[in-house]
Design an enzyme around this catalytic site. Structure first.
Site, PDB file in Angstrom:
ATOM      1  N   ASP A  96       0.353   4.917  10.259  1.00 16.13           N
ATOM      2  CA  ASP A  96      -0.149   4.770  11.619  1.00 16.13           C
ATOM      3  C   ASP A  96      -0.800   3.434  11.901  1.00 16.13           C
ATOM      4  O   ASP A  96      -1.595   3.302  12.835  1.00 16.13           O
ATOM      5  CB  ASP A  96      -1.173   5.884  11.881  1.00 16.13           C
ATOM      6  CG  ASP A  96      -2.357   5.824  10.916  1.00 16.13           C
ATOM      7  OD1 ASP A  96      -2.475   4.846  10.163  1.00 16.13           O
ATOM      8  OD2 ASP A  96      -3.163   6.776  10.912  1.00 16.13           O
ATOM      9  N   GLU A 118       5.420   9.614   6.291  1.00 17.35           N
ATOM     10  CA  GLU A 118       4.196  10.246   6.821  1.00 17.35           C
ATOM     11  C   GLU A 118       4.283  10.359   8.351  1.00 17.35           C
ATOM     12  O   GLU A 118       3.398   9.928   9.100  1.00 17.35           O
ATOM     13  CB  GLU A 118       2.935   9.493   6.398  1.00 17.35           C
ATOM     14  CG  GLU A 118       1.658  10.323   6.495  1.00 17.35           C
ATOM     15  CD  GLU A 118       0.411   9.498   6.208  1.00 17.35           C
ATOM     16  OE1 GLU A 118       0.091   8.585   6.986  1.00 17.35           O
ATOM     17  OE2 GLU A 118      -0.255   9.773   5.197  1.00 17.35           O
ATOM     18  N   HIS A 213     -15.102   3.911   7.296  1.00 18.02           N
ATOM     19  CA  HIS A 213     -14.567   2.670   7.854  1.00 18.02           C
ATOM     20  C   HIS A 213     -13.920   2.866   9.226  1.00 18.02           C
ATOM     21  O   HIS A 213     -13.386   1.913   9.806  1.00 18.02           O
ATOM     22  CB  HIS A 213     -13.501   2.075   6.924  1.00 18.02           C
ATOM     23  CG  HIS A 213     -12.220   2.865   6.904  1.00 18.02           C
ATOM     24  ND1 HIS A 213     -11.121   2.525   7.649  1.00 18.02           N
ATOM     25  CD2 HIS A 213     -11.890   4.001   6.276  1.00 18.02           C
ATOM     26  CE1 HIS A 213     -10.155   3.415   7.449  1.00 18.02           C
ATOM     27  NE2 HIS A 213     -10.601   4.323   6.623  1.00 18.02           N
ATOM     28  N   HIS A 245     -16.692  -0.468   2.597  1.00 16.59           N
ATOM     29  CA  HIS A 245     -15.538  -1.158   3.199  1.00 16.59           C
ATOM     30  C   HIS A 245     -15.988  -2.545   3.652  1.00 16.59           C
ATOM     31  O   HIS A 245     -17.072  -2.685   4.229  1.00 16.59           O
ATOM     32  CB  HIS A 245     -15.037  -0.338   4.387  1.00 16.59           C
ATOM     33  CG  HIS A 245     -13.675  -0.726   4.860  1.00 16.59           C
ATOM     34  ND1 HIS A 245     -13.459  -1.832   5.648  1.00 16.59           N
ATOM     35  CD2 HIS A 245     -12.456  -0.178   4.648  1.00 16.59           C
ATOM     36  CE1 HIS A 245     -12.155  -1.932   5.906  1.00 16.59           C
ATOM     37  NE2 HIS A 245     -11.526  -0.928   5.309  1.00 16.59           N
TER      38      HIS A 245
HETATM   39  N1  UDP Z   1      -9.531   3.936  -1.844  1.00 20.78           N
HETATM   40  C1  UDP Z   1      -9.588   3.024  -2.901  1.00 20.78           C
HETATM   41  N2  UDP Z   1     -10.792   2.393  -3.144  1.00 20.78           N
HETATM   42  C2  UDP Z   1     -11.908   2.615  -2.416  1.00 20.78           C
HETATM   43  C3  UDP Z   1     -11.843   3.539  -1.335  1.00 20.78           C
HETATM   44  C4  UDP Z   1     -10.636   4.165  -1.071  1.00 20.78           C
HETATM   45  O1  UDP Z   1      -8.597   2.800  -3.601  1.00 20.78           O
HETATM   46  O2  UDP Z   1     -12.953   2.014  -2.711  1.00 20.78           O
HETATM   47  C5  UDP Z   1      -8.248   4.584  -1.558  1.00 20.78           C
HETATM   48  C6  UDP Z   1      -8.298   6.087  -1.405  1.00 20.78           C
HETATM   49  O3  UDP Z   1      -8.113   6.728  -2.640  1.00 20.78           O
HETATM   50  C7  UDP Z   1      -7.166   6.375  -0.439  1.00 20.78           C
HETATM   51  C8  UDP Z   1      -7.075   5.112   0.388  1.00 20.78           C
HETATM   52  O4  UDP Z   1      -7.804   4.109  -0.308  1.00 20.78           O
HETATM   53  O5  UDP Z   1      -5.933   6.551  -1.116  1.00 20.78           O
HETATM   54  C9  UDP Z   1      -7.669   5.351   1.752  1.00 20.78           C
HETATM   55  O6  UDP Z   1      -7.755   4.172   2.421  1.00 20.78           O
HETATM   56  P1  UDP Z   1      -8.658   4.007   3.719  1.00 20.78           P
HETATM   57  O7  UDP Z   1      -9.760   5.001   3.665  1.00 20.78           O
HETATM   58  O8  UDP Z   1      -8.993   2.551   3.797  1.00 20.78           O
HETATM   59  O9  UDP Z   1      -7.653   4.280   4.909  1.00 20.78           O
HETATM   60  P2  UDP Z   1      -7.170   5.619   5.641  1.00 20.78           P
HETATM   61  O10 UDP Z   1      -6.623   6.534   4.599  1.00 20.78           O
HETATM   62  O11 UDP Z   1      -8.344   6.181   6.379  1.00 20.78           O
HETATM   63  O12 UDP Z   1      -6.103   5.137   6.572  1.00 20.78           O
END
Ligand code: UDP
Length: 382
Positions: A96, A118, A213, A245
């Site tokens: 997304d 996804e 974040h 973040h």
């Molecule tokens: N993640 C990571 N390190 C961190 C925090 C999150 O590798 O310090 C991973 C987490 O396991 C997940 C992904 O990053 O797979 C999520 O990314 P984010 O929260 O930035 O984005 P969203 O999923 O909300 O789009």
């Protein structure tokens, strides 16, 4: 050979696509090319390094303080140029992000088919998650292959009149990435060792792992989350591991409100193996992340989601996730209830796999191969 161009730009896209890239590369008859936009530079590079991925094309588009419209415009132009020189037979986008949305649009302008990994997640509210709900919806009418992680996501696409034969329920590739990484950490404890000092420091405490974040939480929401974390960490039996973040809207608020507290480890974003290890040691996960909502149930970790709505209701339905919003008092009381109510905690702390079985990427690759390398697809996958 059919040329498959896989486009991504952020940490979660890289985590969810590296298993797909590997599965596609293992298919005879497909030539896989990767293009990163680097919409998020540092966080993306952490995943590329762990996954051993060297992108064929790196647009390196991130700018400090980038606005959504400027980012979108630069992505669209940059990705269009890549498509003109690469001339792919299929473009694969994930999720997304602005990268996914503009990647699909640039392909559409050139009449190149698009596959969406996804697909079909919907909160039903265009402002939550913002702007991701609309980014994801824009890909739907363009894509000719929709890889829905769950039946709920597939049903959402069918309600939007997406042709049923183009929708495939594959599971979410994040579970493939999680299993692969968990196995690697188990085989090589050096991976994830960056957490050792924090684990020792917090021995004997109940550990809360926090990530936040979301753009729609910037401002008041972020301040409320920070105050809640401070109150939670005031308990002697609790410790907070908080990889912050790098977005300045997050860092500045956390710096101002949390300061230095012995029960809170505010640390740099963790590489994926180290984060998977942090999920393993956590008693409770407090997050507004999409991906973390998918990973925590697979590991049986209760996850409190700081959002009003979610496009991932499966974790809530499975009983591992709860939507709690960003109100300070609500966050504190939900965490305290979970810490103090053993039965309630045990009910949430059961592993569920609503998002997939860890075999999503080979399924996706088989469907793409069936379509783009049909005579070469191994028997049984046709
Ligand atoms: N993640 C990571 N390190 C961190 C925090 C999150 O590798 O310090 C991973 C987490 O396991 C997940 C992904 O990053 O797979 C999520 O990314 P984010 O929260 O930035 O984005 P969203 O999923 O909300 O789009």
């Amino acid at each position: 050979m059919s040329k498959i161009l896989v486009i991504f730009g952020t940490r979660p896209e890289a985590i969810k696509l590296f298993p797909v890239i590997a599965a596609l590369a293992a298919r005879p008859g497909l030539s896989v090319r990767t293009c990163v936009t680097a919409q998020h530079r540092g966080l993306l590079d952490q995943v590329l390094a762990i996954a051993g991925l060297v992108p064929d094309i790196d647009l390196d588009l991130m700018e400090p303080g980038q606005t959504l419209d400027r980012l979108t415009a630069r992505l669209l132009v940059g990705l269009g140029e890549v498509m003109d020189s690469e001339r792919p037979d299929l473009v694969v986008v994930q999720g997304d992000t602005a990268t996914a949305m503009t990647g699909a649009l640039a392909a559409y302008y050139r009449k190149v088919p698009v596959a969406h990994v996804e697909a079909g997640l919907r909160s039903g509210d265009i402002h939550h998650p913002w702007p991701e709900e609309v980014n994801r919806r824009i890909v739907a009418p363009i894509a000719m292959l929709h890889f829905a992680p769950t039946q709920t996501a597939a049903d959402a696409l069918l309600r939007e009149n997406v042709a049923a034969e183009t929708v495939h329920v594959t599971g979410n590739t994040v579970i493939d990435a999680l299993h692969w990484t968990r196995d690697r950490v188990a085989a090589d404890p050096g991976l994830g060792a960056g957490l050792d000092a924090v684990v020792q420091r917090f021995a004997g405490k109940r550990v809360i792992l926090v990530t936040t974040h979301r753009r729609e939480n910037f401002g008041d929401g972020m301040a409320s989350i920070a105050r809640a974390i401070a109150r939670i960490a005031a308990r002697d039996d609790v410790a907070v591991i908080f990889p912050v973040h790098p977005n300045p809207n997050v860092v500045s608020v956390m710096d101002a409100i949390l300061g230095d507290r012995s029960n809170i480890a505010r640390i740099e974003p963790l590489d994926y193996p180290t984060f998977v290890r942090a999920l393993g040691v956590a008693d409770i996960v407090l997050t507004d992340s999409g991906g973390v909502q998918e990973e925590a149930p697979a590991l049986g970790k209760p996850v409190l989601v700081m959002r009003e709505t979610t496009e991932r209701p499966e974790g809530v339905a499975a009983g591992t996730a709860r939507l709690i919003g960003t109100d300070e008092d609500r966050i504190v009381s939900e965490i305290f209830t979970l810490l103090d109510d053993k039965a309630g905690y045990a009910a949430m702390a059961r592993a569920h796999n609503p998002f997939g079985d860890g075999r999503s990427a080979p399924r996706i690759a088989a469907i793409i191969a069936q379509r783009f390398a049909p005579t070469l697809a191994p028997a049984g996958t046709r």
